[in-house]
Structure formats: structure tokens, C-alpha cells
Motif scaffolding. Structure first.
Motif, PDB file in Angstrom:
ATOM      1  N   HIS A 250      41.604  38.656  51.118  1.00 17.03           N
ATOM      2  CA  HIS A 250      41.321  37.623  50.115  1.00 17.03           C
ATOM      3  C   HIS A 250      39.868  37.164  50.208  1.00 17.03           C
ATOM      4  CE1 HIS A 250      42.031  34.261  47.405  1.00 17.03           C
ATOM      5  NE2 HIS A 250      41.464  33.464  48.291  1.00 17.03           N
TER       6      HIS A 250
ATOM      7  N   GLY B   4      37.601  39.758  48.684  1.00 14.23           N
ATOM      8  CA  GLY B   4      37.608  39.731  47.229  1.00 14.23           C
ATOM      9  C   GLY B   4      36.763  38.597  46.670  1.00 14.23           C
ATOM     10  N   SER B   5      36.879  37.411  47.273  1.00 13.87           N
ATOM     11  CA  SER B   5      36.080  36.263  46.831  1.00 13.87           C
ATOM     12  C   SER B   5      34.592  36.519  47.055  1.00 13.87           C
ATOM     13  CB  SER B   5      36.518  35.002  47.586  1.00 13.87           C
ATOM     14  OG  SER B   5      37.875  34.703  47.343  1.00 13.87           O
TER      15      SER B   5
ATOM     16  N   ALA C   6      33.113  39.436  47.206  1.00 15.31           N
ATOM     17  CA  ALA C   6      32.655  40.472  46.274  1.00 15.31           C
ATOM     18  C   ALA C   6      32.327  39.870  44.911  1.00 15.31           C
ATOM     19  CB  ALA C   6      33.712  41.562  46.138  1.00 15.31           C
TER      20      ALA C   6
END
Length: 421
Positions: free
Chosen positions: A265, A268-269, A271
Motif C-alpha cells: 500500500h 502504491g501511494s 508511486a
């Protein structure tokens, strides 16, 4: 050309167009209708703008900041900062400034600090009697320190844009960041005495020792990261990679407060946020290329030389300009556009480019919480639920305090350069 460079971007910003699209639209219109440059040059310059090893540090440090939130490192640092402050009026407010400084030393993200501190400390500030306006203003303004204290993403971008040493910029930012934190803390103490806000807690060696023990590995993170850069063990990009590895190891095996799902998670944040920054870098590189090839920097230098401005007057004008720009543009966009233009002019007047980089960074840090479009104001609004007009009034005295810090930083170069040389 006036339409392409001035009227068009104002219109696009006014209707809410994302900044990177403003940059690209302005350049595309100028290239197609005024400069007759083949469109293929646009993508070539964009990709060329990203071909810089120093930019690797940005996604690494962004990822490290996300991992800190997931692993509990950020919360332990906040608790440690609060435990170390006591016996002064408004100790909770001073703790807020200290916690923001500590978070900035390992993430370099002003927005992340405001979000983390707001969730944790805003209810406590209200309960302690600070009031909504003062509490919201303190949270939004203290995050400005995070842009100046190393590792700073803004300084990485300035170093790339102005072709300056990023490690030296990091070192140069230490004392100015401390000055900003000290002046904010002094204002909180004086304001708390005037408003009758007592110390939140008395200092306790036992509580401080316990908080230091709990946050020991979190405190070591900036020591390892910054120490490694300054001692030449690794580059800023490698330091960012080490920070990510360190946060994962501590979160998984020491604090045991993070799972593999949390890491995914956080990745992803990180990125998403890194993509937002790097697309601005690509778009701004085209703007820089256009104005450089058209001789704009040389024309500005000639104009300033004709005015015979002293370094003192130039820095005063630059501060006024950057404070205004910072109220409308985020630091990433402002640095990428203006650093390549202004740094050569500063050097032509005998101003050290490292010192100028700190001046630029501090100006844009203040812009992060300056109305009407300071990004920290919007983040604080989301976290606290306060209306914008309340936060505008709340940040006003803190803007004045940090402008005083800016004046000292601007006209006392030794504050920035003593450690950097």
C-alpha cells in the motif's frame, strides 16, 4: 508571444487546469504557432529532463515517508518530541513544532507532516485551549520546516535545476531550519503566556527516557541517512534507498507494526505521489528549455545589470517575487521554472548559489501555508474540518514570524554557509 507566455497560462490556471498541463500547453502553443519548432522536440526534451540520476532520490524518499507512517515510526517520533518538551507555557504547541521538525528530518514532505500531526495533535491542541484558529494555523505553518530541513525534496530539485551539490544544500539547510523552528516555538510560548495557556505537562526524565527508548530506532534513521550522505558513504539517491530498507526492517522486525500488505500500500501511494512530482519535472524542463533557447536568462541579466542593482536590492526583490509566487505555485513547480533563471543572475551578483538555494527554498516553504493557495492550508482543512477563512486568519501571525526568519537567512549568509563549507 505575450499571449502564449502570459495570457494563456493565466487563463488556464484560472479555470483550474493542472500545472503540468499548463506548462505543456503553453510550450506546445509557442512551438507550433510562434517558434516553428517540430513537435517531436517536446517529447525529446521532456524525457531528457527526467534523465538525471539525482531524481532517483525523490521516489525513494517519498516511499520512505509512506513507510514511516505505516510502520509507526512517525507516531513514535511525535511522542518522543512531546516527551522532550515541558515546563514552558504552551508546551504542546512547542511539541508540535518539534514533532514537525523531527518528521521533516526523515521524510522531507511538508504535506505528510501536516496530515500526520493534524490527526494526532489537533484534538489535543483544542482541548488545551489553543482554539481552532490558532491550532489550525500552527499545524499548517509548522509543516514549512519540513521543506528546509534535510533530506529535502525541494533542495534535490534545486540542485538538479541549478546544477549545485545536493549534499551541500542539505547541510546548508540545517541551521536555517533550526532558526525557523526556534522562532515558531518562541512565538508559541509568548502567545500562550498572553492567552493564559499553561504548560501541558511538566518535563519528566522517566517519561523522556521511555519515549527515547521507544523511538530509538526511529531517531537513528535520520542519523544514518544524513550521516551517510555527509560522510560520503552514499549519494542522496542511495541514501533514499537505504531509508526505505531501514524503514521496512524496523517496521517488520523491530516494531512489528507493519505487514507486507502495508508495504505494498505504501509503495502504491509513493508511486502516485512520485509520478505527480516527476511529471512536473518533465513539463517544467520544456519551459526551461524554451526560455533558455530564446535568450530570456541573458536578457534578464542584461536588464538587471543595466539597473545596477546591488546584491541587497536584488535579494529583496527576489524575496518579494518568490513569496508572491509561493502563494500560487507549489515548491516543485516554482523551483523547476525559476531556479534555472534566477540562480545564474544571483551568481553574477556574487551571491553564493548554495545560499541562494536556501533563500529560494525558505520562500517557497512559507508559500506552502500562505493564502490563497498554500497547499498546507488545504491539507489542514481536510484534517481539521475548519473552513478556509478560519485557517487564513490562523496562519497570518506565523507567516510574519517566518518572514522574519527569511530576512535573517537572506542577509546573514553564514547561517547557511558555515556548515556547507
Amino acid at each position: 508571444m505575450i499571449f502564449a507566455y502570459i495570457v494563456l497560462p493565466i487563463l488556464l490556471v484560472a479555470i483550474g487546469t493542472p500545472i503540468f498541463l499548463v506548462f505543456l500547453t503553453v510550450v506546445a502553443v509557442a512551438m507550433l504557432f510562434f517558434l516553428k519548432i517540430p513537435p517531436v522536440a517536446l517529447q525529446q526534451v521532456m524525457f531528457g529532463g527526467l534523465d538525471n540520476f539525482a531524481l532517483l532520490a525523490i521516489p525513494f524518499f517519498v516511499f520512505a515517508g509512506q513507510l514511516m507512517s505505516s510502520s509507526g515510526i512517525a507516531n513514535r517520533l511525535i511522542a518522543w518530541a512531546m516527551a522532550m518538551v515541558g515546563r514552558v507555557p504552551g508546551s504542546l504547541g512547542v511539541s508540535t513544532v518539534a514533532a514537525s521538525t523531527a518528521l521533516g528530518a526523515i521524510s522531507g514532505s511538508s504535506v505528510a507532516a501536516v496530515a500526520a500531526l493534524g490527526q494526532t495533535l489537533y484534538p489535543k491542541l483544542i482541548a488545551a485551549g489553543y482554539g481552532q484558529r490558532r491550532a489550525g494555523g500552527l499545524l499548517a505553518s509548522s509543516g514549512a520546516i519540513d521543506i528546509v530541513i534535510p533530506p529535502s525534496i525541494a533542495m534535490i530539485l534545486y540542485g538538479m535545476a541549478a546544477e549545485q551539490s545536493i549534499p551541500r544544500l542539505f547541510i546548508a539547510g540545517i541551521l536555517p531550519a533550526i532558526l525557523m523552528a526556534v522562532l515558531l516555538s518562541l512565538f508559541v510560548v509568548v502567545d500562550s503566556m498572553r492567552r493564559g495557556i499553561p504548560s501541558d505537562h511538566a518535563f519528566s526524565f522517566k517519561a523522556a527516557a521511555k519515549a527515547t527508548k521507544d523511538a530509538f530506532w526511529a531517531i537513528l534513521m535520520p542519523v544514518f541517512v544524513l550521516g551517510g550522505i555527509y560522510l560520503g558513504v552514499f549519494s542522496p539517491s542511495e541514501a533514499g534507498g537505504f531509508a526505505c530498507f531501514y524503514a521496512i526492517v524496523i517496521g517488520l522486525f523491530v516494531y512489528r507494526s507493519m505487514t507486507l500488505r502495508d508495504i505494498v500500500h505504501a509503495a502504491g501511494s509513493a508511486a502516485m505521489l512520485s509520478g505527480q512530482i516527476l511529471i512536473l519535472v518533465a513539463a517544467a524542463s520544456v519551459i526551461t528549455w524554451i526560455v533558455t533557447t530564446q535568450g530570456v536568462p541573458q536578457a534578464i541579466i542584461a536588464w538587471i545589470n543595466a539597473m545596477e542593482l546591488s546584491a541587497f536590492a536584488f535579494l529583496l526583490a527576489i524575496n518579494l517575487l518568490l513569496l508572491a509566487i509561493g502563494a500560487f505555485l507549489d515548491p516543485t513547480s516554482a523551483i523547476l521554472v525559476f531556479a534555472p533563471l534566477l540562480a545564474p543572475i544571483a551568481m553574477s551578483l556574487g551571491i553564493d548559489p548554495i545560499h541562494f538555494g536556501i533563500i529560494m527554498t525558505v520562500n517557497l516553504a512559507i508559500g506552502m501555508f500562505t493564502p490563497p493557495f498554500g497547499l498546507n492550508i488545504f491539507v489542514a482543512q481536510q484534517v481539521t474540518g475548519l473552513p478556509a477563512h478560519t485557517l487564513y486568519r490562523g496562519v497570518a501571525p506565523f507567516v510574519v514570524v517566518l518572514i522574519i526568519a527569511l530576512i535573517v537567512i537572506t542577509y546573514v549568509p553564514a547561517l547557511s554557509l558555515t556548515l556547507a563549507h
